[in-house]
Structure formats: structure tokens, C-alpha cells
Design an enzyme around this catalytic site. Sequence first.
Site, PDB file in Angstrom:
ATOM      1  CB  SER A 221      -0.895   0.000   1.240  1.00  0.00           C
ATOM      2  OG  SER A 221      -0.100   0.039   2.399  1.00  0.00           O
ATOM      3  CB  THR A 224       2.967  -0.075   3.957  1.00  0.00           C
ATOM      4  OG1 THR A 224       1.778  -0.314   4.711  1.00  0.00           O
ATOM      5  CG2 THR A 224       4.084  -0.897   4.548  1.00  0.00           C
ATOM      6  N   GLY A 225       4.305   2.055   1.903  1.00  0.00           N
ATOM      7  CA  GLY A 225       5.427   2.474   1.046  1.00  0.00           C
ATOM      8  C   GLY A 225       6.117   3.716   1.588  1.00  0.00           C
ATOM      9  CD  GLU A 242       3.877  -3.471  -8.439  1.00  0.00           C
ATOM     10  OE1 GLU A 242       4.410  -4.426  -7.845  1.00  0.00           O
ATOM     11  OE2 GLU A 242       3.023  -3.627  -9.312  1.00  0.00           O
ATOM     12  CB  CYS A 276      -1.553  -1.369  -7.750  1.00  0.00           C
ATOM     13  SG  CYS A 276      -0.516  -2.280  -8.893  1.00  0.00           S
TER      14      CYS A 276
HETATM   15  P1  ADP Z   1      -2.037  -3.644   3.210  1.00  0.00           P
HETATM   16  O1  ADP Z   1      -2.070  -2.350   4.005  1.00  0.00           O
HETATM   17  O2  ADP Z   1      -2.657  -3.523   1.899  1.00  0.00           O
HETATM   18  O3  ADP Z   1      -2.485  -4.822   3.994  1.00  0.00           O
HETATM   19  P2  ADP Z   1       0.833  -3.374   3.346  1.00  0.00           P
HETATM   20  O4  ADP Z   1       1.321  -2.423   2.333  1.00  0.00           O
HETATM   21  O5  ADP Z   1       0.734  -2.901   4.755  1.00  0.00           O
HETATM   22  O6  ADP Z   1      -0.545  -3.963   2.863  1.00  0.00           O
HETATM   23  O7  ADP Z   1       1.719  -4.673   3.347  1.00  0.00           O
HETATM   24  C1  ADP Z   1       2.575  -5.064   2.291  1.00  0.00           C
HETATM   25  C2  ADP Z   1       3.787  -5.766   2.882  1.00  0.00           C
HETATM   26  O8  ADP Z   1       4.519  -4.825   3.667  1.00  0.00           O
HETATM   27  C3  ADP Z   1       3.458  -6.915   3.827  1.00  0.00           C
HETATM   28  O9  ADP Z   1       4.418  -7.946   3.629  1.00  0.00           O
HETATM   29  C4  ADP Z   1       3.599  -6.281   5.192  1.00  0.00           C
HETATM   30  O10 ADP Z   1       3.886  -7.210   6.225  1.00  0.00           O
HETATM   31  C5  ADP Z   1       4.774  -5.344   4.967  1.00  0.00           C
HETATM   32  N1  ADP Z   1       4.871  -4.226   5.902  1.00  0.00           N
HETATM   33  C6  ADP Z   1       3.906  -3.737   6.745  1.00  0.00           C
HETATM   34  N2  ADP Z   1       4.366  -2.673   7.445  1.00  0.00           N
HETATM   35  C7  ADP Z   1       5.641  -2.464   7.039  1.00  0.00           C
HETATM   36  C8  ADP Z   1       6.665  -1.502   7.372  1.00  0.00           C
HETATM   37  N3  ADP Z   1       6.452  -0.530   8.266  1.00  0.00           N
HETATM   38  N4  ADP Z   1       7.847  -1.597   6.740  1.00  0.00           N
HETATM   39  C9  ADP Z   1       8.074  -2.546   5.818  1.00  0.00           C
HETATM   40  N5  ADP Z   1       7.161  -3.484   5.453  1.00  0.00           N
HETATM   41  C10 ADP Z   1       5.971  -3.452   6.043  1.00  0.00           C
END
Ligand code: ADP
Length: 396
Positions: A221, A224-225, A242, A276
Site C-alpha cells: 500500500s 506502508t510504502g 510498487e 493496484c
Molecule cells: P495492506 O495495508 O494492503 O495490507 P501493506 O502495504 O501494509 O498492505 O503490506 C505489504 C507488505 O509490507 C506486507 O508484507 C507487510 O507485512 C509489509 N509491511 C507492513 N508494514 C511495514 C513496514 N512498516 N515496513 C516494511 N514493510 C511493512
Amino acid sequence: MRDFKMYIDGRPTEGALSMDVINPATWQIIAQCPRADATQLCAAVAAAKRAFPGWSRTDIEERCRLISKIVDALESRQSEFARLLTAEQGKPLDQAAGEIAGAIATARGLLTLRMQTKTVLKDNETEKVIEHRTPLGVVAAITPWNFPLVLLIQKVVPALMTGNTVVAKPAATTPPTSLLFGEICNEYLPAGVLNMITDANDLGSMLTSHPDIAKIAFTGSTATGKKVMESAASSIKRFTLELGGNDAAIVLDDVDVPEAARNIFDAAMINAGQLCVAAKRVYVHESQYDEMCHELATLADATIVDNGMKQGTQLGPIQNRAQYEKVKALIEDARSKGKIIAGGEFGDGPGFFIRPTIVRDIDDDARLVWEEQFGPVLPVMSYRSIDEVIQRANDT
Ligand code: ADP
């Protein structure tokens, strides 16, 4: 129930903890997966670091030969992977098979590529500048739950081919196919070259901020990116992100409406809208608006929504509870901001099912329009002129 292991330094490894993985169509537990702790994460990074000198010095042809064997093994177990993918992710079995086939084709395509090792940037009487591309070190491959296998392969194959070692971490709700892929990789690769760890969505930031990670390859997402970018900045790591997107589809006024409706519907509902680049909002010329809304609603009503294992299912469940609640909240919000002409209902389970939902006469400032919904819900807006609609598509 199947038992999956992580792979650290070439060894199948139990988690410090374990976690249940559920089938989003049935809510039944399909696997118990390992859950790493911080010590195991550090062990995986350390193993990848130790394996790096040997792997990076291995000739690229040999590296590609070993990766090809992994791809052959994946191909020979294609239907097993597809079934596991449907069970963990929810997508219909034919689409799961498509993802596996796509992952194999992607890997084979990547394996034909070779980095240009020397590019002359300057060549005159006094200066000659040659660019060498060298492996970076340990790559963290972090993947989401919508296309768990193809997105993993898109990261792992290029990283390994070019001489890097990897610590991969799938999303907490979809580890099984990734763990199985990790098992296959470790049948062919030297110890520590590909480490696979799983978490309960709690180790991502520790992985991205680890000082021995040289590069982060992330799909997930946008929120998180941003965190990944922040943690990469603190140690000036390279990264490839991505992220999400709120893609607009603009339908011009000279289309064949039934044909365009089919294309738009498929582009929006692919993978239950969890992609996406899915169409997330559609703008239709006012002269064709009523007809288009009617066609889209008809297609939505005719869609077979069910467990992806059942033959004939066209649309599976939302992958996990958090996403299910998020999409439901967006639909609830849209109820008062527009008119729901198909779908809009959700049962009490089992399964995170949402019927394809079409919303018309909805304001541009409704959350469903400006927020990426990542679910089988499509807002349909009307427009008058091209200039106006381009402005609206870009403003949102
Ligand atoms: P969604 O919000 O759509 O569930 P995320 O973008 O949070 O998806 O998750 C994508 C990946 O990033 C997963 O493998 C998740 O565990 C990982 N993730 C979640 N938080 C972090 C972070 N702060 N840093 C790096 N990776 C993360």
C-alpha cells in the site's frame, strides 16, 4: 493440515512463534505457519550476508542455470501451487493458475536478460569512463497479499540473477505459496542465498531498517510504502516501490456501450478489485451514462461470487478481514453519497464475500471516488466535456 517452514541459511526453520492462516472463502484454518521473531530476522539477514561473496562471484550463467531449475520445479508443481494460492488468497482457481503461469513466464523472460556490464560514458584522448554494474548485497523482498507469488518472483529472480542474496517476507495473511517457493529455491541454491521468513505484519520495519540490507524491493500500500521510504532514508538504502493507485477510466462518447461496459467491468473487478492497476473509478459521457450504468449493473448482477475452488466461480472473496472491513465502510459511506444499483450487500459469513457493487450519481468528493478502494466496488460518474473530465480525473 500442511506444515510450512521458513528457510534460514538453507535450513527449514520453525518459527519462534506460529500463526494460523485462514481461507478467506471459508474462514477455515488451512495452515499453521511459522512466525519469526527479531532474532530469526537477524539470522536470516546474517545468512544472506555470509552467502553474498560466494554467490556474487558465481558466474551469471551458473546463477541463471540454478534459477531455471527452480522455475522448472515450479512448473512441474503448477497445479499444487494454484490450489494453494486459491486457498490462501481466495481468487478463483483458473485465475490462480493464471498467476502461476504468469510467474513462470515472467521468470523465464527475466532469465533471458543480461545486464550490460560495460557502458562507455566518455571515451576521448585523455579520459575513458566505463560503467560496471555490480551486485549490491542483501535485498529485502517484501510482498503483499493480492498477487503473492508473481510479485515475489518479480523481485527474487532479478535480485538473484544479478548476484544479490535475498531475505523475502510475504504478507502475514498469505504465506503458504511463498514458503513453498522458498522450499523449492533451497533445494537448488547454496545455503543463505534465498532466505524466507514470515511474520504477523510486525517485522517489516525492522527488515527495511536493518543496516545489512542494501536494497528494498517492496510492493504494497502507499501508506506502508511511505514508511519503507522513510526507513530507507535513514540508512540511505536503494529501494524500488510498487504502490497503489486510484486509476480513472474515461469512456469517450463514441463507444459501443455493451462492449466498453464488459471491458471496464473486467478491468475493475479483476482479482475482486484487489490490484493496484485495476480501474477504480469510471467517467462516462452524459449521453451514454444511463445505458452504461445499466450495462455495468447487469454484469455485476450476473457475476458468480463464490469459493474460488468451485468450478464456475468468477469472483472470490476479499483476501482478509481488515480489507473486508475497509471496503464495507467505503460502501456504507457511498450509500448516502450516491445510488447503489448493483451489489452493496454482504452476508455474515463465512467468507469475506462482497458482491460486485456499482454506484452511480456519486459526488466526486465521496471517499469511494478519491480513496483507492481495493475491492469489487466501482463508482460511475458522468461528464460533459473532455477538458472537464481530464481535470476531474487528475484532481482526484
Ligand atoms: P495492506 O495495508 O494492503 O495490507 P501493506 O502495504 O501494509 O498492505 O503490506 C505489504 C507488505 O509490507 C506486507 O508484507 C507487510 O507485512 C509489509 N509491511 C507492513 N508494514 C511495514 C513496514 N512498516 N515496513 C516494511 N514493510 C511493512
